[in-house]
Design a protein around this motif. Structure first.
Motif, PDB file in Angstrom:
ATOM      1  N   LEU A 292       4.930  -1.645  -1.871  1.00  0.00           N
ATOM      2  CA  LEU A 292       3.751  -1.703  -1.011  1.00  0.00           C
ATOM      3  C   LEU A 292       3.855  -2.928  -0.117  1.00  0.00           C
ATOM      4  CD1 LEU A 292       0.926  -0.894  -3.596  1.00  0.00           C
ATOM      5  CD2 LEU A 292       2.239   0.702  -2.193  1.00  0.00           C
ATOM      6  N   LYS A 293       3.614  -2.727   1.185  1.00  0.00           N
ATOM      7  CA  LYS A 293       3.662  -3.867   2.093  1.00  0.00           C
ATOM      8  C   LYS A 293       2.543  -4.843   1.786  1.00  0.00           C
ATOM      9  CE  LYS A 293       3.590  -5.275   6.897  1.00  0.00           C
ATOM     10  NZ  LYS A 293       3.524  -4.869   8.316  1.00  0.00           N
ATOM     11  N   ALA A 294       1.357  -4.322   1.534  1.00  0.00           N
ATOM     12  CA  ALA A 294       0.203  -5.136   1.166  1.00  0.00           C
ATOM     13  C   ALA A 294      -0.468  -4.458  -0.013  1.00  0.00           C
ATOM     14  CB  ALA A 294      -0.764  -5.290   2.330  1.00  0.00           C
ATOM     15  N   MET A 304      -8.310   5.716  -0.665  1.00  0.00           N
ATOM     16  CA  MET A 304      -7.719   4.393  -0.611  1.00  0.00           C
ATOM     17  C   MET A 304      -6.316   4.524  -0.041  1.00  0.00           C
ATOM     18  SD  MET A 304      -8.885   2.445  -4.116  1.00  0.00           S
ATOM     19  CE  MET A 304     -10.620   2.225  -4.518  1.00  0.00           C
ATOM     20  N   TYR A 305      -5.914   3.534   0.776  1.00  0.00           N
ATOM     21  CA  TYR A 305      -4.667   3.643   1.531  1.00  0.00           C
ATOM     22  C   TYR A 305      -3.857   2.354   1.403  1.00  0.00           C
ATOM     23  CZ  TYR A 305      -7.312   7.474   3.638  1.00  0.00           C
ATOM     24  OH  TYR A 305      -8.067   8.607   3.835  1.00  0.00           O
ATOM     25  N   TRP A 306      -2.498   2.541   1.293  1.00  0.00           N
ATOM     26  CA  TRP A 306      -1.547   1.430   1.269  1.00  0.00           C
ATOM     27  C   TRP A 306      -0.366   1.786   2.175  1.00  0.00           C
ATOM     28  CZ3 TRP A 306      -3.851   3.441  -3.075  1.00  0.00           C
ATOM     29  CH2 TRP A 306      -4.593   2.570  -3.890  1.00  0.00           C
ATOM     30  N   LEU A 307       0.209   0.793   2.824  1.00  0.00           N
ATOM     31  CA  LEU A 307       1.432   0.979   3.594  1.00  0.00           C
ATOM     32  C   LEU A 307       2.635   0.882   2.669  1.00  0.00           C
ATOM     33  CD1 LEU A 307       0.900  -0.997   6.919  1.00  0.00           C
ATOM     34  CD2 LEU A 307       1.443   1.434   6.703  1.00  0.00           C
ATOM     35  N   LEU A 308       3.556   1.842   2.792  1.00  0.00           N
ATOM     36  CA  LEU A 308       4.769   1.850   1.993  1.00  0.00           C
ATOM     37  C   LEU A 308       5.923   1.276   2.801  1.00  0.00           C
ATOM     38  CD1 LEU A 308       4.583   5.387   0.303  1.00  0.00           C
ATOM     39  CD2 LEU A 308       4.110   3.168  -0.738  1.00  0.00           C
ATOM     40  N   SER A 314      14.133  -4.572   5.058  1.00  0.00           N
ATOM     41  CA  SER A 314      13.778  -4.217   6.434  1.00  0.00           C
ATOM     42  C   SER A 314      12.348  -4.609   6.789  1.00  0.00           C
ATOM     43  CB  SER A 314      13.977  -2.714   6.652  1.00  0.00           C
ATOM     44  OG  SER A 314      13.068  -1.973   5.845  1.00  0.00           O
ATOM     45  N   GLY A 315      11.408  -4.409   5.880  1.00  0.00           N
ATOM     46  CA  GLY A 315      10.006  -4.712   6.152  1.00  0.00           C
ATOM     47  C   GLY A 315       9.316  -3.702   7.037  1.00  0.00           C
ATOM     48  N   SER A 316       9.972  -2.591   7.365  1.00  0.00           N
ATOM     49  CA  SER A 316       9.367  -1.557   8.206  1.00  0.00           C
ATOM     50  C   SER A 316       8.723  -0.492   7.331  1.00  0.00           C
ATOM     51  CB  SER A 316      10.425  -0.919   9.109  1.00  0.00           C
ATOM     52  OG  SER A 316      11.446  -0.332   8.324  1.00  0.00           O
ATOM     53  N   SER A 317       7.736   0.176   7.907  1.00  0.00           N
ATOM     54  CA  SER A 317       6.987   1.203   7.177  1.00  0.00           C
ATOM     55  C   SER A 317       7.107   2.533   7.895  1.00  0.00           C
ATOM     56  CB  SER A 317       5.515   0.810   7.063  1.00  0.00           C
ATOM     57  OG  SER A 317       5.378  -0.438   6.425  1.00  0.00           O
ATOM     58  N   VAL A 339       5.618   3.804  16.552  1.00  0.00           N
ATOM     59  CA  VAL A 339       5.316   2.484  15.989  1.00  0.00           C
ATOM     60  C   VAL A 339       6.076   2.210  14.704  1.00  0.00           C
ATOM     61  CG1 VAL A 339       3.015   2.539  17.021  1.00  0.00           C
ATOM     62  CG2 VAL A 339       3.325   3.369  14.694  1.00  0.00           C
ATOM     63  N   LYS A 340       7.085   3.004  14.399  1.00  0.00           N
ATOM     64  CA  LYS A 340       7.767   2.843  13.121  1.00  0.00           C
ATOM     65  C   LYS A 340       8.524   1.530  13.028  1.00  0.00           C
ATOM     66  CE  LYS A 340       8.174   7.690  11.794  1.00  0.00           C
ATOM     67  NZ  LYS A 340       9.094   8.815  11.480  1.00  0.00           N
ATOM     68  N   ASN A 341       8.953   0.979  14.141  1.00  0.00           N
ATOM     69  CA  ASN A 341       9.678  -0.282  14.134  1.00  0.00           C
ATOM     70  C   ASN A 341       8.779  -1.479  14.435  1.00  0.00           C
ATOM     71  OD1 ASN A 341      12.130   1.054  13.602  1.00  0.00           O
ATOM     72  ND2 ASN A 341      12.443   1.462  15.794  1.00  0.00           N
TER      73      ASN A 341
END
Length: 519
Positions: A292-294, A304-308, A314-317, A339-341
């Protein structure tokens, strides 16, 4: 032809009406229980007949023209009236006073019988601010019981969301205490600062006036600053195995239930658990090695939502992890290809999931774009760009109308999307911003097992505040340590906690001014 009489005589009809009907004095007679007689209709003045005095011959101080409640002085009658006529006029005056007293008593009895139905009382209470209702529930037993009814809790919550929303910031102090600063949602003017009644220095975002406070050990409790009540959450087996835990509160509209989701961090995987407030146990719903990024969840309606993250390097989602609180199932939502990068952040705005994309335009200029998720069609809609450049480390909290609120540990920042104006507030010295969101004064949750945070700690009379205060920290603070002992949670003595609380009361009158700077 009517009979004639002189001015000095009394009319036989008036004299017969003014005579008492018994030998008892007028003041000592029992009041009549019958309805008062109907008012006598006055005939229009007619021309005086022979021997009858004209209407202008009536005395100005006669019972027909005197002011109600005033009695003419004894010598105010015309000197031409003899003694018998004077007695007759005085008898009429006393009789009128007796009738007035009778009417006044009947009016008082009628007013005492006027009451507001209990259903109407509940509706009126539901429209008042939550803190006013907290004070009024001690007026009578019905109001106290009415506030605890689930139907009243739902009705009051709907009204509070419409009329009494505010912006709330939660800051942690050095000794683990938490402050709540509230601001007007429309004008952003400072309202109040209060001490949240918990000594756990991690906190989730507010959800219908509820927060989940927890510590590094994983102990957590759901608390309501308005009602000053809290509910300790049960323990679970994965909590004992985890390195740390985070908690988030959500609301299921269809079932009127509040659920707490815990993300438990292990060495190589995450465990997701869920607990319905009011139930005695947790349920494990997912074990995953996803990154999870955050770890802070973004709560929008029933999800509820999380960025993967693709990978740790890489740190990209590329996807968003979604948890549906209704059926407690997970799913993945793709993000826009454009916006993927980019550097991405999720936040809530006006009841919708929003995505903040930050990237460079090739000329050393940082550009931030806002996207809105259409969860029904699994699509994204481009909204607009943020003109001012955001400082490094600012995380979006939420959007309110045309304002987006960002923050870090020391500053709360607001960006006006219409004119690009930036407003900010610095946190007080020694305090760290841990949570921010829209807050309402509610009476949720309507479940059993809540403990009053302002009740005196039983069996701990040696540690008690000298007077009750609106910022009373409650038993979680008062009962944490005895005087001179150390707190197992913070490692501070009770004297340090008392000193911190006194400092909190000194800042109760502090007013923040919002300065606006264009960038």
């Amino acid at each position: 032809m009517p009979p004639s009489f002189s001015v000095g005589q009394t009319s036989p009809v008036i004299q017969s009406q003014c005579q008492p009907t018994s030998s008892l004095p007028l003041r000592s007679r029992p009041l009549a229980t019958k309805a008062p007689p109907a008012p006598v209709r006055r005939r229009p003045p007619a021309s005086p007949g022979p021997g009858r005095p004209p209407p202008c011959a009536r005395l100005p101080d006669s019972p027909c023209t005197r002011i109600r409640g005033q009695r003419p002085p004894p010598g105010a009658l015309s000197p031409g009236v003899d003694g018998e006529s004077r007695k007759s006029v005085v008898g009429c005056i006393l009789a009128m006073d007796c009738n007035n007293d009778d009417l006044d008593k009947k009016n008082e009895a009628a007013e005492a019988q006027i009451y507001v139905p209990q259903d109407a009382q509940g509706i009126i209470l539901a429209f008042l601010p939550g803190r006013d209702v907290v004070k009024l529930r001690s007026v009578c037993k019905f109001w106290r019981d009415c506030v605890e009814e689930p139907s009243f809790v739902d009705r009051h919550l709907n009204n509070a969301c419409r009329f009494y929303q505010s912006i709330a910031c939660f800051t942690s102090l050095d000794h683990g205490l938490v402050h709540m600063y509230t601001f007007d949602a429309a004008t952003m003017n400072f309202r109040s600062v209060e001490l949240v009644f918990s000594n756990r220095f991690h906190m989730s975002g507010p959800c219908n006036g509820l927060m989940c406070a927890y510590d590094i050990k994983g102990d957590a409790e759901v608390l309501n600053p308005t009602t000053r009540k809290h509910l300790r959450l049960p323990d679970s087996v994965p909590k004992a195995w985890s390195l740390c835990s985070e908690y988030f509160v959500g609301f299921v509209h269809s079932k009127k239930e509040y659920k707490v989701v815990s993300v438990r961090h292990h060495v190589r995987f995450l465990t997701f658990e869920i607990c319905t407030i009011g139930e005695p146990s947790w349920r494990t719903i997912r074990e995953s090695s996803d990154l999870l990024k955050a770890t802070k969840a973004v709560i929008v309606n029933d999800g509820m939502y999380w960025l993967l993250l693709d990978d740790a390097s890489s740190g990209s989602s590329r996807e968003i992890l979604m948890l549906n609180l209704t059926d407690e199932k997970f799913s993945n939502i793709p993000i826009p290809d454009a916006v993927k990068n980019h550097d991405l952040e999720l936040f809530e705005g006006e009841g919708k999931l929003r995505l903040l994309s930050t990237h460079s335009d090739g000329s050393n200029n940082v550009v931030s774009d806002i996207w809105v998720a259409d969860l029904t069609r699994q699509d994204w809609i481009y909204l607009q760009a943020i003109v001012p450049q955001m400082p490094v480390g600012m995380i979006p909290f939420f959007q309110r109308q045309m304002r987006i609120f960002f923050g870090n540990q020391k500053r709360l920042l607001c960006v006006d999307l219409q004119d690009g104006t930036v407003s900010y507030i610095n946190m007080p010295s020694g305090e760290t911003l841990i949570s921010c969101g829209m807050f309402v004064e509610s009476f949720a949750p309507a479940v059993l097992g809540l403990v009053s945070s302002t009740a005196s700690a039983s069996g701990n009379n040696s540690y008690r505040l000298t007077q009750q205060s609106p910022a009373d920290p409650g038993p979680s603070f008062r009962g944490a340590t005895r005087r001179g002992q150390s707190s197992g949670l913070t490692g501070c003595s009770s004297a340090d906690l008392e000193q911190s609380f006194k400092g909190t009361k000194r800042t109760m009158k502090m007013e923040w001014k919002i300065s606006k700077v264009k960038t």
